[in-house]
Design a protein around this motif. Structure first.
Motif, PDB file in Angstrom:
ATOM      1  N   ILE A  34     -34.522  64.640 -65.621  1.00 18.82           N
ATOM      2  CA  ILE A  34     -33.274  63.941 -65.317  1.00 18.82           C
ATOM      3  C   ILE A  34     -32.138  64.799 -65.836  1.00 18.82           C
ATOM      4  N   ASN A  35     -31.233  65.149 -64.935  1.00 14.35           N
ATOM      5  CA  ASN A  35     -30.102  66.026 -65.251  1.00 14.35           C
ATOM      6  C   ASN A  35     -30.552  67.282 -65.994  1.00 14.35           C
ATOM      7  N   GLY A  36     -31.695  67.840 -65.584  1.00 12.09           N
ATOM      8  CA  GLY A  36     -32.198  69.085 -66.148  1.00 12.09           C
ATOM      9  C   GLY A  36     -33.041  68.942 -67.396  1.00 12.09           C
ATOM     10  N   ASN A  37     -33.146  67.731 -67.950  1.00 16.02           N
ATOM     11  CA  ASN A  37     -33.933  67.514 -69.171  1.00 16.02           C
ATOM     12  C   ASN A  37     -35.334  67.028 -68.827  1.00 16.02           C
ATOM     13  N   SER A  38     -36.331  67.666 -69.410  1.00 14.56           N
ATOM     14  CA  SER A  38     -37.725  67.329 -69.150  1.00 14.56           C
ATOM     15  C   SER A  38     -38.112  66.018 -69.835  1.00 14.56           C
ATOM     16  N   PHE A  39     -38.870  65.211 -69.103  1.00 12.26           N
ATOM     17  CA  PHE A  39     -39.432  63.986 -69.665  1.00 12.26           C
ATOM     18  C   PHE A  39     -40.957  64.065 -69.640  1.00 12.26           C
ATOM     19  N   LEU A  40     -41.461  65.254 -69.947  1.00 12.83           N
ATOM     20  CA  LEU A  40     -42.892  65.526 -69.959  1.00 12.83           C
ATOM     21  C   LEU A  40     -43.604  64.539 -70.878  1.00 12.83           C
ATOM     22  N   GLY A  41     -44.609  63.860 -70.350  1.00 14.62           N
ATOM     23  CA  GLY A  41     -45.409  62.921 -71.126  1.00 14.62           C
ATOM     24  C   GLY A  41     -44.764  61.563 -71.323  1.00 14.62           C
ATOM     25  N   LYS A  42     -43.569  61.336 -70.793  1.00 12.88           N
ATOM     26  CA  LYS A  42     -42.864  60.071 -70.999  1.00 12.88           C
ATOM     27  C   LYS A  42     -42.927  59.165 -69.777  1.00 12.88           C
ATOM     28  N   ALA A  43     -43.004  59.755 -68.601  1.00 10.51           N
ATOM     29  CA  ALA A  43     -43.125  58.965 -67.374  1.00 10.51           C
ATOM     30  C   ALA A  43     -44.599  58.880 -67.012  1.00 10.51           C
ATOM     31  N   GLU A  44     -45.060  57.678 -66.782  1.00  8.66           N
ATOM     32  CA  GLU A  44     -46.473  57.488 -66.444  1.00  8.66           C
ATOM     33  C   GLU A  44     -46.715  57.637 -64.945  1.00  8.66           C
ATOM     34  N   GLU A  45     -45.690  57.296 -64.170  1.00 10.88           N
ATOM     35  CA  GLU A  45     -45.858  57.281 -62.722  1.00 10.88           C
ATOM     36  C   GLU A  45     -44.478  57.368 -62.078  1.00 10.88           C
ATOM     37  N   ILE A  46     -44.400  58.000 -60.906  1.00 17.37           N
ATOM     38  CA  ILE A  46     -43.150  58.034 -60.150  1.00 17.37           C
ATOM     39  C   ILE A  46     -43.455  57.793 -58.679  1.00 17.37           C
ATOM     40  N   ASP A  47     -42.662  56.935 -58.071  1.00 15.47           N
ATOM     41  CA  ASP A  47     -42.720  56.711 -56.624  1.00 15.47           C
ATOM     42  C   ASP A  47     -41.488  57.373 -56.039  1.00 15.47           C
ATOM     43  N   PHE A  85     -40.420  53.258 -74.875  1.00 13.87           N
ATOM     44  CA  PHE A  85     -38.967  53.357 -74.988  1.00 13.87           C
ATOM     45  C   PHE A  85     -38.581  54.809 -75.273  1.00 13.87           C
ATOM     46  N   TYR A  86     -37.637  55.323 -74.500  1.00  9.78           N
ATOM     47  CA  TYR A  86     -37.079  56.655 -74.736  1.00  9.78           C
ATOM     48  C   TYR A  86     -35.577  56.537 -74.584  1.00  9.78           C
ATOM     49  N   LYS A  87     -34.885  56.641 -75.704  1.00  9.55           N
ATOM     50  CA  LYS A  87     -33.431  56.445 -75.706  1.00  9.55           C
ATOM     51  C   LYS A  87     -32.735  57.369 -74.722  1.00  9.55           C
ATOM     52  N   ASP A  88     -33.148  58.636 -74.676  1.00 12.82           N
ATOM     53  CA  ASP A  88     -32.498  59.581 -73.766  1.00 12.82           C
ATOM     54  C   ASP A  88     -32.669  59.185 -72.303  1.00 12.82           C
ATOM     55  N   ALA A  89     -33.772  58.569 -71.940  1.00  8.25           N
ATOM     56  CA  ALA A  89     -33.957  58.077 -70.564  1.00  8.25           C
ATOM     57  C   ALA A  89     -33.164  56.787 -70.349  1.00  8.25           C
ATOM     58  N   MET A  90     -33.195  55.910 -71.333  1.00 11.16           N
ATOM     59  CA  MET A  90     -32.529  54.608 -71.172  1.00 11.16           C
ATOM     60  C   MET A  90     -31.014  54.744 -71.060  1.00 11.16           C
ATOM     61  N   THR A  91     -30.432  55.739 -71.712  1.00 11.52           N
ATOM     62  CA  THR A  91     -28.977  55.902 -71.591  1.00 11.52           C
ATOM     63  C   THR A  91     -28.592  56.307 -70.169  1.00 11.52           C
ATOM     64  N   HIS A  92     -29.459  57.043 -69.483  1.00 12.63           N
ATOM     65  CA  HIS A  92     -29.206  57.352 -68.067  1.00 12.63           C
ATOM     66  C   HIS A  92     -29.338  56.096 -67.205  1.00 12.63           C
ATOM     67  N   PRO A 144     -25.020  52.188 -64.018  1.00 12.18           N
ATOM     68  CA  PRO A 144     -25.254  52.232 -62.571  1.00 12.18           C
ATOM     69  C   PRO A 144     -24.152  52.949 -61.799  1.00 12.18           C
ATOM     70  N   TYR A 145     -23.048  53.283 -62.466  1.00 10.38           N
ATOM     71  CA  TYR A 145     -21.929  53.955 -61.799  1.00 10.38           C
ATOM     72  C   TYR A 145     -22.035  55.473 -61.858  1.00 10.38           C
ATOM     73  N   GLN A 146     -22.987  55.973 -62.629  1.00 12.31           N
ATOM     74  CA  GLN A 146     -23.150  57.414 -62.818  1.00 12.31           C
ATOM     75  C   GLN A 146     -24.386  57.903 -62.074  1.00 12.31           C
ATOM     76  N   ALA A 147     -24.189  58.811 -61.118  1.00  7.81           N
ATOM     77  CA  ALA A 147     -25.319  59.398 -60.392  1.00  7.81           C
ATOM     78  C   ALA A 147     -26.067  60.360 -61.305  1.00  7.81           C
ATOM     79  N   VAL A 148     -27.360  60.436 -61.120  1.00  8.68           N
ATOM     80  CA  VAL A 148     -28.193  61.372 -61.871  1.00  8.68           C
ATOM     81  C   VAL A 148     -28.901  62.299 -60.890  1.00  8.68           C
ATOM     82  N   ASN A 149     -29.205  63.492 -61.365  1.00  8.17           N
ATOM     83  CA  ASN A 149     -30.020  64.436 -60.603  1.00  8.17           C
ATOM     84  C   ASN A 149     -31.419  64.379 -61.187  1.00  8.17           C
ATOM     85  N   LEU A 150     -32.361  63.988 -60.369  1.00  4.89           N
ATOM     86  CA  LEU A 150     -33.742  63.837 -60.806  1.00  4.89           C
ATOM     87  C   LEU A 150     -34.592  64.864 -60.067  1.00  4.89           C
ATOM     88  N   GLN A 151     -35.545  65.423 -60.760  1.00  5.70           N
ATOM     89  CA  GLN A 151     -36.527  66.315 -60.134  1.00  5.70           C
ATOM     90  C   GLN A 151     -37.917  65.823 -60.474  1.00  5.70           C
TER      91      GLN A 151
END
Length: 173
Positions: A16-29, A67-74, A78-85
């Motif tokens: 998210i916005n260039g920051n890795s969330f390795l091991g924090k997301a269990e699944e993505i659709d 819970f991951y504070k850095d993910a939850m702040t994104h 809802p008014y701020q777009a994020v770049n997700l990869q």
């Protein structure tokens, strides 16, 4: 006789916005690009048909494993777009075993529309789902664009060809 050729993707990483969330997301659709089909019927036609009339809205979903504070702040704005990869490795197999690997990258731009606060069960880790409304998506395999859709710019490319180029010219945009 042709040889069987199998492609497999079995893991990925979320950024998210260039920051890795390795091991924090269990699944993505990832989002689905869905053509909006409308019925067409006319006098003289023995039946009715469906024809494309644009595209439906897109969504993506991430299931977090805690819970991951850095993910939850994104997620919280809802008014701020994020770049997700979503980055993964496509493995190719034949009778000879693994014969190749290529990067598969999905680029997404959107806004989080849910802020999960978790579900709690005794002896289980907290799991949370967050949903994004998606305005842009692009899928690349081995650095080559496969599909790209930008709802806010009227761009729909398949294999690098803008399918909407004539439409944009026709409407002056």
């Amino acid at each position: 006789m042709s040889q069987i050729n199998v492609n497999r993707v079995t893991n990925a990483n979320v950024y998210i916005n260039g920051n890795s969330f390795l091991g924090k997301a269990e699944e993505i659709d990832l989002p689905k690009i869905t053509a909006k089909m409308v019925e067409h019927k006319a006098l003289g036609m023995a039946g009715s048909i469906e024809l494309p009339a644009g595209f439906d809205k897109m969504e993506a979903r991430i299931k977090w494993n805690s819970f991951y504070k850095d993910a939850m702040t994104h997620m919280a704005n809802p008014y701020q777009a994020v770049n997700l990869q979503c980055r993964s490795s496509l493995e190719n197999y034949t009778a000879a075993g693994r014969t190749g690997e290529a990067a598969v990258v999905c680029f997404i731009k959107g806004q989080f529309k849910t802020v999960p606060l978790g579900n709690f069960k005794q002896h289980d880790n907290v799991e949370m789902d967050s949903t994004l409304t998606v305005t842009y998506v692009k899928l690349e395999i081995a650095g080559q664009p496969v599909i790209e859709f930008d709802a806010l710019s009227n761009i729909y490319k398949v294999d690098g060809v803008d399918i909407l180029a004539q439409y944009k010219s026709n409407i002056g945009g």
